[in-house]
Scaffold this motif. Sequence first.
Motif, PDB file in Angstrom:
ATOM      1  N   THR A 165       0.785  -1.096  -0.106  1.00  0.00           N
ATOM      2  CA  THR A 165       0.023  -0.191  -0.070  1.00  0.00           C
ATOM      3  C   THR A 165       0.769   1.386  -0.017  1.00  0.00           C
ATOM      4  O   THR A 165       0.561   2.036  -0.792  1.00  0.00           O
ATOM      5  N   GLY A 197      -5.294   2.148   7.026  1.00  0.00           N
ATOM      6  CA  GLY A 197      -5.083   1.367   5.909  1.00  0.00           C
ATOM      7  C   GLY A 197      -5.437  -0.064   6.124  1.00  0.00           C
ATOM      8  O   GLY A 197      -5.886  -0.687   5.250  1.00  0.00           O
ATOM      9  N   ALA A 204      -4.891   0.777  -0.101  1.00  0.00           N
ATOM     10  CA  ALA A 204      -5.093  -0.427   0.836  1.00  0.00           C
ATOM     11  C   ALA A 204      -6.268  -1.288   0.704  1.00  0.00           C
ATOM     12  O   ALA A 204      -6.099  -2.298   0.725  1.00  0.00           O
TER      13      ALA A 204
END
Length: 267
Positions: A101, A123, A180
């Motif tokens: 991410t 996230g 994410a």
Amino acid sequence: MNWSAITSPNGQPPSALTTGLAAFLTLLFLLNKIIPIFDAMTLSPQSMFNIGRLSNYPLAHLSFFHLFFNVISLMGPLNLFESQHGTVHTGVVLNLAAVITGLLYCLFGRLAYPDASVAGASGWCFTMFGYFGLKESALHPRYHIPGSNFAFPTVLSPLVLLILISIFVPGVSFWGHFFALMVGYFIGSKEKVFRKIMPPSWIIQKIEEKAEPLIALIPSWVKFYREKDMTERDTQKYSSVFVAEDSLPLHNAPEPTRTGGRVLGTA
């Protein structure tokens, strides 16, 4: 929603990593009040080659409310994920998800938001939301909005949540959450492929053997899920955490009109 399946998966105590992570995030937040450690943990697009920031930015929280809402949002899905995949395995997944991410955020950010920084476990929340949203969609393709006749594809429910949070909560990172979420979708749809970049099961078992003295210290009111007990991870069918319900239309479907009445769900 079957809350017992989340808070006590398989009728077992809360998962060890999930419980420990909540305590660890809180401890780091309090420590930062004394020593400003978070300054070296936030992630910006300029941090692409800084593995420390790429790995650690989910641990940093900028306020108590930032920490509180992230912990509350993460504990449920992560608790369930850990019970299905193993404690050490889950820790590796969290680290890889953070790094992937973070790399996506940095790559895109070089052009779109070169000076924006992110921090926090939200996230991880969206990675878990994406994973379970995709898994749940296989059993319940549509999510019914309570108290209405409306429904929409279950797989899009985390994306709807992302958009609502971005609109109503100031200062959140849309792109950090979006990337994410995409990682969560990928893990959910290509779990065996994702596992190819992880340490093999025998290495995780070796790690557990070396850490056995520490594992023995874990209190009995939390559950450590050992890798050797996860042999059916690839073949185990996903169990819904939602109460079974009938399929619902994706639009307002009026009921047959009755004499002297009014169609429900219409003005």
